[in-house]
Design an enzyme around this catalytic site. Sequence first.
Site, mmCIF file in Angstrom:
data_model
loop_
_atom_site.group_PDB
_atom_site.id
_atom_site.type_symbol
_atom_site.label_atom_id
_atom_site.label_comp_id
_atom_site.label_asym_id
_atom_site.label_seq_id
_atom_site.Cartn_x
_atom_site.Cartn_y
_atom_site.Cartn_z
ATOM 1 N N GLU A 43 0.822 -1.196 0.000
ATOM 2 C CA GLU A 43 0.000 0.000 0.000
ATOM 3 C C GLU A 43 0.862 1.255 0.000
ATOM 4 O OE1 GLU A 43 -3.149 -0.254 -0.387
ATOM 5 O OE2 GLU A 43 -3.304 -2.416 -0.092
ATOM 6 N N TRP A 44 0.276 2.356 -0.456
ATOM 7 C CA TRP A 44 1.043 3.598 -0.581
ATOM 8 C C TRP A 44 1.551 4.111 0.764
ATOM 9 C CZ3 TRP A 44 -0.519 7.945 2.016
ATOM 10 C CH2 TRP A 44 -1.838 7.954 2.503
ATOM 11 N N TRP A 111 -4.297 -14.929 0.882
ATOM 12 C CA TRP A 111 -5.130 -15.463 -0.196
ATOM 13 C C TRP A 111 -5.068 -14.607 -1.451
ATOM 14 C CZ3 TRP A 111 -7.247 -20.061 -0.876
ATOM 15 C CH2 TRP A 111 -8.188 -20.215 -1.897
ATOM 16 N N ASN A 112 -5.115 -13.288 -1.299
ATOM 17 C CA ASN A 112 -5.121 -12.405 -2.467
ATOM 18 C C ASN A 112 -3.776 -12.343 -3.172
ATOM 19 O OD1 ASN A 112 -7.833 -11.737 -2.092
ATOM 20 N ND2 ASN A 112 -7.343 -10.030 -0.735
ATOM 21 N N GLU A 150 -1.085 -19.959 0.405
ATOM 22 C CA GLU A 150 -2.346 -20.700 0.462
ATOM 23 C C GLU A 150 -2.717 -21.210 -0.939
ATOM 24 O OE1 GLU A 150 -5.353 -18.459 2.557
ATOM 25 O OE2 GLU A 150 -3.867 -17.549 3.868
ATOM 26 N N ALA A 219 -7.042 -22.412 12.024
ATOM 27 C CA ALA A 219 -8.114 -23.323 12.450
ATOM 28 C C ALA A 219 -9.474 -22.646 12.319
ATOM 29 C CB ALA A 219 -7.867 -23.800 13.870
ATOM 30 N N TYR A 220 -9.723 -22.107 11.164
ATOM 31 C CA TYR A 220 -10.992 -21.474 10.822
ATOM 32 C C TYR A 220 -11.128 -21.569 9.304
ATOM 33 C CZ TYR A 220 -7.371 -17.829 10.672
ATOM 34 O OH TYR A 220 -6.183 -17.149 10.471
#
Length: 462
Positions: A43-44, A111-112, A150, A219-220
Amino acid sequence: MAAMVLSTQGAALFLPRDIDPNLCTRLSYAFAGKNNHQLRSLEWNDKILYQVFNSLKKMDSCSPLLTLSVPTPSSLPGNPASWSGDRGQFSHISCLFRNLKLKTLLAIGGWNFGTQKFIEIVVANHRQIVDSAVKFLHTYGFDSLDLDWEHPGSQGSPAVDEERLTALVQGFAKAFQQEASTGMERLLLSTAVPGRQGYVDTDYEADKITHLDFINLMAYDFHGSWERVSPLFKRGESNAATKFNVDAAVQLWLQKGTPANTLILGMSTCGRSFTLASLSDTGVEAPARPCVPGPFTEEGGTAYYEVCSWKREHRIGDQKVPYISQDNQWVGFDAVESFKAKVSYLKQKELGALVWALDLDDVVGSFRTGPIPLIQALWRELSLPVPSGSPEPGVLAPSHPFEPKRSPSLGKDSFCQGKSNGLYPTPQNLSSYYGCAGGQQFQQSCPPGMVFSASCECCTWK
């Protein structure tokens, strides 16, 4: 350990200056990225916030944190600081809590981040990304690197990436150790791993990634955005779903040889949301479709502060977790009681605890439970002695239970005699409290600037 994701805007804005680092031993900043085999910020304003974030372990008074020249955007999310227009000056004056023993982590991935970027890392010469990471961590004052892939060996990643991840871990560990041999403090290394057996068996060489200081067990979300809850135990299913719970995930990693003292149990301050097909069917397996995005998170992962004011909360008794519904919206999530159950479990297993993420808790105490009620519950429960026996399925008593310091101030446990187990304010000292367990007395202190509140059994701001 707790993580924070700096993406929320508006009324839900949460910045490093809002963190009380005395509630954690480690804090993780998520996420960093990479470009041409070099670690980089995403991010900036990341490089500005890195400095504030890492000041949590070395500032000891109110002072101007920084005044830096940065590009002035056309519009700012929320109101994080003062800006001086054309000069592009960012100024922030704040009184920070500090914790001189705190360790800060920088997480890369998520994830992203996707699979392809990690594939590019593991197929190339590791020396480039390793050297870049060491320099980056030292430049901005981080103590540790967290790898969050992931997942290797799936999601478009070839099966051989399981072995490549092991080699990458070994490369980082060797470099960190070599640097430490020169007299510098060794950088720490960790990775985030899933709890679902299908991923663990095919994507990780669990017996070979022993060079890690910590393994952070997510664990979710055992399936993904369609997972309803993150249960502590199974519901009595007779199919594959019997393994989609915290206990099964922990047992899996321990059985693969992971030392308990390096396994960190992840708990989440966000839930999963769904739109019910019918208002007459609101149970755990009610027909549902994708949810209406939360007002702040704007996605299927609903922050605790977005639902903690809802009224229709229910508990799934054998799984030790709640769910809640309002109108046609259904959310599976963790609340204070399920956090308590999970902390009791991890203490008996001698595991560590991780929360994803700080900024998704009710950070301002909007609903009369005190600020950050989930983090407070975690911190409070970790301070109490380990329960005796094995009251829950699959729980083993530890060989060396953690036990807080007994308080001698009132004689032989005189304060707790005749009192129920729980937390009580200490007489004449608003910033500390007694934990009573089996008639025994344990004195604890709130973090600086906070006082104990009997109404919520938590530390709250003065």
